[in-house]
Structures are given as structure tokens and as C-alpha cells.
Design a protein around this motif. Structure first.
Motif, PDB file in Angstrom:
ATOM      1  N   PRO A 264      -1.302   3.217   4.517  1.00  0.00           N
ATOM      2  CA  PRO A 264      -0.130   2.880   3.712  1.00  0.00           C
ATOM      3  C   PRO A 264       0.926   2.142   4.536  1.00  0.00           C
ATOM      4  O   PRO A 264       1.049   2.360   5.751  1.00  0.00           O
ATOM      5  CB  PRO A 264       0.392   4.254   3.280  1.00  0.00           C
TER       6      PRO A 264
ATOM      7  N   ARG B  85       0.867  -1.183   0.000  1.00  0.00           N
ATOM      8  CA  ARG B  85       0.000   0.000   0.000  1.00  0.00           C
ATOM      9  C   ARG B  85       0.908   1.238   0.000  1.00  0.00           C
ATOM     10  O   ARG B  85       1.351   1.699   1.059  1.00  0.00           O
ATOM     11  CB  ARG B  85      -0.953  -0.007   1.200  1.00  0.00           C
ATOM     12  N   ILE B  86       1.191   1.750  -1.197  1.00  0.00           N
ATOM     13  CA  ILE B  86       2.173   2.807  -1.377  1.00  0.00           C
ATOM     14  C   ILE B  86       1.495   4.139  -1.653  1.00  0.00           C
ATOM     15  O   ILE B  86       0.588   4.222  -2.489  1.00  0.00           O
ATOM     16  CB  ILE B  86       3.123   2.471  -2.547  1.00  0.00           C
ATOM     17  N   VAL B  87       1.951   5.164  -0.962  1.00  0.00           N
ATOM     18  CA  VAL B  87       1.556   6.535  -1.272  1.00  0.00           C
ATOM     19  C   VAL B  87       2.720   7.199  -1.996  1.00  0.00           C
ATOM     20  O   VAL B  87       3.847   7.207  -1.492  1.00  0.00           O
ATOM     21  CB  VAL B  87       1.190   7.336  -0.002  1.00  0.00           C
TER      22      VAL B  87
ATOM     23  N   ALA C  47       5.677   5.077   1.887  1.00  0.00           N
ATOM     24  CA  ALA C  47       5.486   6.339   1.180  1.00  0.00           C
ATOM     25  C   ALA C  47       6.777   6.698   0.476  1.00  0.00           C
ATOM     26  O   ALA C  47       7.868   6.484   1.018  1.00  0.00           O
ATOM     27  CB  ALA C  47       5.083   7.453   2.137  1.00  0.00           C
TER      28      ALA C  47
END
Length: 267
Positions: A63, A6-8, A66
Motif C-alpha cells: 500500500p 494502493r489504499i488499505v 492507509a
């Protein structure tokens, strides 16, 4: 699936790279400045600018990673780290650095082989442009302006792309400075003295105004102004340290340089 899930993406270039690698499903949030690929703006929530971010909105996306760029995003990174989010802030400033960035990001998401192939493809594109440039009858001197008030000269990867495209940056010593404040022209008359043949403007998201540049005191004598060689390159195509600069940005520069080199030499 290995690596972060879960990447921002706090800037545009990680979004472009992850989509190019087919890893876009990992992205849960993007920068509001993102334009590449166009579908990203439709598919992903926009949670950051460049110097600011919606921290609560980011945390709501849960996330586990990041990605940002440079010391300018240090405060954003700190806020996320304090809340338990792992953050990677890259700080690459050169063409080689961009290619290495593609490979490192690919490795982080378990796509090292695809990332390496993509980097090789980008490198070959640059080599083809450089080979075409060697056939040009002459090389222009180029002034690249990143901002107008105060005037800020181009960063390292831009100077390198100008050289690859067949031109020579008139401020190569300033291009080595990573911070924009170190590239501020205290004396704009220095541009007049260095007499560029071409002026390129990319004013960080606002429209380049060649008529305002040409009207600066003393600039009428600059060859680029005299011959009407002032051009805009849109900032998403050149001012991001990602694939766009190595494809669209350098292609824009190469076209401008090629057209200039084939013009009749002024009497």
C-alpha cells in the motif's frame, strides 16, 4: 491517476465512500467488518479489525496509503508508519464532520467534484428528513445505548441524527464526549430519571436484547419500557462515521420516531 493508488481501508467508512465515488480500484485491502457495499467483501482482502490488523498481510499488498479512524487505531497506524506506509487517521465525530470527511477523502484521490456532489446529496437527504420531522405532532425523548455492559450512551453524530429525525437525545451532554469511556453510565438509574419515550440499542456488533434492557432494576417505569418502545439499529447502519449513518441509520431512527409520534397518547 492522481493521489494514492494502493489504499488499505482500516475501517468501513473509507471503503463505502471510495466505492460511492467510483474509486474502488484504488482499494487493495479492507476491514473485516465491512458490509457496505456488499461487493467489497467479495472483491477485496480483509486485513484488519478495529483494534487490530494483520500488519504483514497489509505490507504484502504494497500500500502507499492507509486510512483509519480515531485514537483507537493509533497502534495500527504507528506500526504501518514505522514500515514506511503513509497513514491518515481521521477523527470526526459529528454530522458536519462526516460530510467534510467525504469531501476530504474525495480530494485526496482527485475526485473533489464528485465528492462534493455526493456530500451535497447526503446533506439534502438529511434536510428532507428534518423537514418531515417538523410536521410530527410531538417529539420523543430518546435514549441511545451503544453498549450494554457497562451501558454507554450515544456519540455526537448519533445524537445529532436523533434530533434531525425529530427526537431529543436524553444525554446531550454526554454526546459531546468523543471517547466511549467518558460516556459510560456509572448510574443506570439516570436513564430512569430522564424517562425516555424511546430506547434505541446498537451494541457494537452484537444483537440488542430489549427484554434484558426492560428487566433492569427500576426500568419498568420508563415510558419506553412501559409502552414497548425498544428497538435495535444495526451497528453498521449507525455507528460508523460515514455515509451509512446519514442514510440508513437516520432513516431507521426517523421511522421509529414517526411511528411513536403518531401513536395515541397514553392516558
Amino acid at each position: 491517476m492522481s493521489g494514492p493508488r494502493r489504499i488499505v481501508c482500516l475501517t468501513e467508512e473509507p471503503t463505502e465512500v471510495l466505492y460511492a465515488l467510483g474509486e474502488q480500484n484504488r482499494i487493495v485491502g479492507i476491514s473485516g467488518f465491512t458490509v457496505r457495499p456488499p461487493r467489497a467483501r467479495r472483491e477485496k482482502p480483509k486485513v484488519s479489525a478495529f483494534t487490530s490488523a494483520k500488519i504483514k498481510a497489509i505490507l504484502a499488498l504494497r500500500p502507499d496509503f492507509a486510512i483509519g479512524f480515531s485514537d483507537i487505531q493509533a497502534d495500527i497506524a504507528q506500526a504501518l508508519i514505522r514500515r514506511g506506509v503513509e497513514v491518515w487517521i481521521s477523527n470526526h465525530r459529528s454530522v458536519d464532520g462526516i460530510l467534510d470527511y467525504v469531501r476530504r477523502l474525495g480530494a485526496l484521490v482527485g475526485a473533489a467534484a464528485r465528492a462534493d456532489a455526493y456530500a451535497v446529496e447526503l446533506q439534502r437527504g438529511l434536510e428532507a428528513i428534518a423537514a418531515q420531522a417538523t410536521a410530527l405532532p410531538r417529539r420523543p425523548k430518546v435514549y441511545f445505548e451503544e453498549w450494554d455492559a457497562p451501558p454507554i450512551t450515544g456519540i455526537q453524530w448519533v445524537a445529532e441524527l436523533i434530533r434531525i429525525a425529530g427526537g431529543d437525545d436524553v444525554f446531550p451532554e454526554r454526546a459531546q464526549e468523543s471517547l466511549a469511556k467518558a460516556r459510560i453510565l456509572e448510574d443506570p438509574g439516570e436513564v430512569v430519571r430522564r424517562a425516555p419515550d424511546i430506547i434505541l440499542g446498537s451494541w457494537c456488533g452484537k444483537r440488542f436484547r430489549p427484554e434484558k434492557v426492560a428487566a433492569r432494576p427500576g426500568w419498568a417505569e420508563i415510558p419506553a419500557v412501559r409502552d414497548g418502545q425498544l428497538f435495535e439499529i444495526k451497528s453498521p447502519r449507525i455507528l460508523q462515521p460515514g455515509p451509512a449513518a446519514l442514510t440508513d441509520g437516520v432513516a431507521d431512527i426517523a421511522r421509529i420516531v414517526r411511528d411513536w409520534a403518531r401513536r395515541p397518547v397514553p392516558a
